[in-house]
Design a protein around this motif. Structure first.
Motif, PDB file in Angstrom:
ATOM      1  N   PHE A   1      29.380  50.752  43.504  1.00 30.49           N
ATOM      2  CA  PHE A   1      29.722  50.721  44.923  1.00 30.49           C
ATOM      3  C   PHE A   1      28.989  49.588  45.635  1.00 30.49           C
ATOM      4  CE2 PHE A   1      30.377  55.129  43.632  1.00 30.49           C
ATOM      5  CZ  PHE A   1      31.686  55.315  44.041  1.00 30.49           C
ATOM      6  N   ILE A   2      27.734  49.374  45.265  1.00 28.04           N
ATOM      7  CA  ILE A   2      26.962  48.290  45.873  1.00 28.04           C
ATOM      8  C   ILE A   2      27.563  46.943  45.499  1.00 28.04           C
ATOM      9  CG2 ILE A   2      24.685  47.197  46.009  1.00 28.04           C
ATOM     10  CD1 ILE A   2      23.505  50.006  45.429  1.00 28.04           C
ATOM     11  N   PHE A   3      27.905  46.770  44.225  1.00 28.37           N
ATOM     12  CA  PHE A   3      28.538  45.528  43.782  1.00 28.37           C
ATOM     13  C   PHE A   3      29.858  45.298  44.518  1.00 28.37           C
ATOM     14  CE2 PHE A   3      26.018  44.740  39.892  1.00 28.37           C
ATOM     15  CZ  PHE A   3      26.052  43.358  39.890  1.00 28.37           C
ATOM     16  N   TYR A   4      30.709  46.301  44.555  1.00 30.48           N
ATOM     17  CA  TYR A   4      32.042  46.124  45.114  1.00 30.48           C
ATOM     18  C   TYR A   4      32.002  45.735  46.592  1.00 30.48           C
ATOM     19  CZ  TYR A   4      36.808  46.914  46.582  1.00 30.48           C
ATOM     20  OH  TYR A   4      38.056  46.737  47.121  1.00 30.48           O
ATOM     21  N   PHE A   5      31.270  46.494  47.388  1.00 34.29           N
ATOM     22  CA  PHE A   5      31.303  46.242  48.835  1.00 34.29           C
ATOM     23  C   PHE A   5      30.464  45.035  49.239  1.00 34.29           C
ATOM     24  CE2 PHE A   5      32.799  50.665  48.704  1.00 34.29           C
ATOM     25  CZ  PHE A   5      33.985  50.485  49.394  1.00 34.29           C
ATOM     26  N   THR A   6      29.412  44.717  48.511  1.00 38.60           N
ATOM     27  CA  THR A   6      28.675  43.484  48.791  1.00 38.60           C
ATOM     28  C   THR A   6      29.539  42.286  48.434  1.00 38.60           C
ATOM     29  OG1 THR A   6      26.580  44.621  48.368  1.00 38.60           O
ATOM     30  CG2 THR A   6      26.536  42.218  48.341  1.00 38.60           C
ATOM     31  N   ASN A   7      30.260  42.380  47.322  1.00 38.91           N
ATOM     32  CA  ASN A   7      31.183  41.322  46.940  1.00 38.91           C
ATOM     33  C   ASN A   7      32.284  41.162  47.990  1.00 38.91           C
ATOM     34  OD1 ASN A   7      32.152  39.313  45.021  1.00 38.91           O
ATOM     35  ND2 ASN A   7      33.850  40.732  44.685  1.00 38.91           N
ATOM     36  N   LEU A   8      32.759  42.263  48.522  1.00 38.48           N
ATOM     37  CA  LEU A   8      33.786  42.219  49.572  1.00 38.48           C
ATOM     38  C   LEU A   8      33.275  41.470  50.802  1.00 38.48           C
ATOM     39  CD1 LEU A   8      36.671  43.317  50.016  1.00 38.48           C
ATOM     40  CD2 LEU A   8      35.617  45.310  51.086  1.00 38.48           C
ATOM     41  N   THR A   9      32.031  41.704  51.167  1.00 40.92           N
ATOM     42  CA  THR A   9      31.432  40.995  52.300  1.00 40.92           C
ATOM     43  C   THR A   9      31.379  39.498  52.026  1.00 40.92           C
ATOM     44  OG1 THR A   9      30.095  42.903  52.955  1.00 40.92           O
ATOM     45  CG2 THR A   9      29.340  40.754  53.697  1.00 40.92           C
ATOM     46  N   LEU A  10      30.892  39.120  50.861  1.00 37.78           N
ATOM     47  CA  LEU A  10      30.784  37.700  50.525  1.00 37.78           C
ATOM     48  C   LEU A  10      32.158  37.040  50.409  1.00 37.78           C
ATOM     49  CD1 LEU A  10      27.850  37.789  47.971  1.00 37.78           C
ATOM     50  CD2 LEU A  10      27.817  36.898  50.308  1.00 37.78           C
ATOM     51  N   LYS A  11      33.097  37.757  49.835  1.00 38.26           N
ATOM     52  CA  LYS A  11      34.457  37.232  49.701  1.00 38.26           C
ATOM     53  C   LYS A  11      35.043  36.933  51.081  1.00 38.26           C
ATOM     54  CE  LYS A  11      38.704  38.518  47.284  1.00 38.26           C
ATOM     55  NZ  LYS A  11      39.341  39.594  46.498  1.00 38.26           N
ATOM     56  N   SER A  12      34.844  37.842  52.020  1.00 40.51           N
ATOM     57  CA  SER A  12      35.332  37.637  53.388  1.00 40.51           C
ATOM     58  C   SER A  12      34.630  36.454  54.048  1.00 40.51           C
ATOM     59  CB  SER A  12      35.115  38.895  54.228  1.00 40.51           C
ATOM     60  OG  SER A  12      35.841  39.969  53.711  1.00 40.51           O
ATOM     61  N   ASN A  13      33.328  36.342  53.826  1.00 43.42           N
ATOM     62  CA  ASN A  13      32.592  35.207  54.395  1.00 43.42           C
ATOM     63  C   ASN A  13      33.145  33.881  53.895  1.00 43.42           C
ATOM     64  OD1 ASN A  13      30.918  36.897  55.817  1.00 43.42           O
ATOM     65  ND2 ASN A  13      29.101  36.489  54.599  1.00 43.42           N
TER      66      ASN A  13
ATOM     67  N   ASN B   1      24.921  33.694  53.861  1.00 41.67           N
ATOM     68  CA  ASN B   1      25.506  34.646  52.926  1.00 41.67           C
ATOM     69  C   ASN B   1      24.448  35.544  52.293  1.00 41.67           C
ATOM     70  OD1 ASN B   1      28.286  34.124  53.177  1.00 41.67           O
ATOM     71  ND2 ASN B   1      28.007  32.211  52.066  1.00 41.67           N
ATOM     72  N   ALA B   2      23.237  35.031  52.078  1.00 42.00           N
ATOM     73  CA  ALA B   2      22.157  35.862  51.547  1.00 42.00           C
ATOM     74  C   ALA B   2      21.829  36.965  52.552  1.00 42.00           C
ATOM     75  CB  ALA B   2      20.923  35.008  51.262  1.00 42.00           C
ATOM     76  N   LYS B   3      21.722  36.595  53.809  1.00 41.18           N
ATOM     77  CA  LYS B   3      21.446  37.586  54.853  1.00 41.18           C
ATOM     78  C   LYS B   3      22.563  38.621  54.914  1.00 41.18           C
ATOM     79  CE  LYS B   3      21.150  37.901  59.865  1.00 41.18           C
ATOM     80  NZ  LYS B   3      21.321  37.162  61.102  1.00 41.18           N
ATOM     81  N   SER B   4      23.776  38.157  54.872  1.00 41.11           N
ATOM     82  CA  SER B   4      24.940  39.029  54.949  1.00 41.11           C
ATOM     83  C   SER B   4      24.982  40.010  53.775  1.00 41.11           C
ATOM     84  CB  SER B   4      26.192  38.158  54.978  1.00 41.11           C
ATOM     85  OG  SER B   4      27.317  38.888  55.294  1.00 41.11           O
ATOM     86  N   ALA B   5      24.755  39.504  52.566  1.00 42.53           N
ATOM     87  CA  ALA B   5      24.779  40.355  51.364  1.00 42.53           C
ATOM     88  C   ALA B   5      23.648  41.370  51.392  1.00 42.53           C
ATOM     89  CB  ALA B   5      24.681  39.484  50.110  1.00 42.53           C
TER      90      ALA B   5
ATOM     91  N   PHE C   1      27.214  33.830  41.843  1.00 40.01           N
ATOM     92  CA  PHE C   1      28.614  33.799  41.426  1.00 40.01           C
ATOM     93  C   PHE C   1      29.456  33.036  42.448  1.00 40.01           C
ATOM     94  CE2 PHE C   1      32.826  35.718  42.015  1.00 40.01           C
ATOM     95  CZ  PHE C   1      33.412  35.387  40.800  1.00 40.01           C
ATOM     96  N   TRP C   2      29.286  33.368  43.738  1.00 38.49           N
ATOM     97  CA  TRP C   2      30.091  32.724  44.769  1.00 38.49           C
ATOM     98  C   TRP C   2      29.665  31.275  44.994  1.00 38.49           C
ATOM     99  CZ3 TRP C   2      34.638  34.093  46.416  1.00 38.49           C
ATOM    100  CH2 TRP C   2      35.033  35.415  46.238  1.00 38.49           C
ATOM    101  N   LYS C   3      28.403  30.958  44.813  1.00 42.45           N
ATOM    102  CA  LYS C   3      27.947  29.582  44.964  1.00 42.45           C
ATOM    103  C   LYS C   3      28.595  28.688  43.914  1.00 42.45           C
ATOM    104  CE  LYS C   3      23.770  26.785  45.345  1.00 42.45           C
ATOM    105  NZ  LYS C   3      24.280  25.889  46.315  1.00 42.45           N
ATOM    106  N   ARG C   4      28.788  29.238  42.722  1.00 39.06           N
ATOM    107  CA  ARG C   4      29.432  28.474  41.653  1.00 39.06           C
ATOM    108  C   ARG C   4      30.900  28.227  41.986  1.00 39.06           C
ATOM    109  NH1 ARG C   4      31.384  30.660  36.456  1.00 39.06           N
ATOM    110  NH2 ARG C   4      31.020  32.586  37.565  1.00 39.06           N
TER     111      ARG C   4
END
Length: 146
Positions: A42-54, A65-69, A137-140
């Protein structure tokens, strides 16, 4: 009043972990430590969702993005620990905690406070690890240096 994306996804982490925990209780699976560790999904999924939206909005800055995650994942973890402490108190207090700790790595007779504190530290560490793993992952995928 509209909640920020981070708080909304943090609340969804909390709700997901809560429902998962209640289902495990109903199915008598809460004594299996490896089942309890799946809440990190759950932590992976919703944190990823936040970063994906950003990143869809063009927010490529690593610090933002670090602050957001971290806000997203820590909100879910902290709310989950608070609710576990309340739930444990309702279910019998320290006796209930002792039944949980039999299958966990606790020695002696843990109290609600000691159990919650140790889970809080574990949760904070896992939230930081998840956040920075996803940031890498997202930085790459979307380098901010270009």
């Amino acid at each position: 009043m509209k909640l920020s994306r981070e708080l909304t996804n943090g609340l969804l982490i909390f709700i997901g972990i809560g429902i998962y925990f209640l289902i495990m209780q109903a199915l008598n699976l809460s004594d299996l430590y490896y089942m309890r560790m799946l809440n990190i999904v759950f932590i992976f999924y919703f944190t990823n969702l936040t970063l994906k939206s950003n990143y869809k909005e063009g927010k490529n800055s690593f610090p933002i993005n670090a602050k957001s995650a971290l806000i997203t994942s820590l909100t879910g973890v902290i709310l989950s620990i608070i609710s576990l402490a309340i739930y444990s108190d309702i279910k019998g207090g320290n006796k209930y905690i002792e039944s949980l700790s039999d299958s966990f790595l606790f020695g002696g007779e843990p109290t609600i406070a000691s159990y919650s504190t140790s889970l809080l530290f574990e949760g904070i560490v896992s939230a930081v690890i998840v956040s920075f793993t996803l940031l890498l992952f997202w930085k790459r995928r979307y380098p901010s240096d270009s």
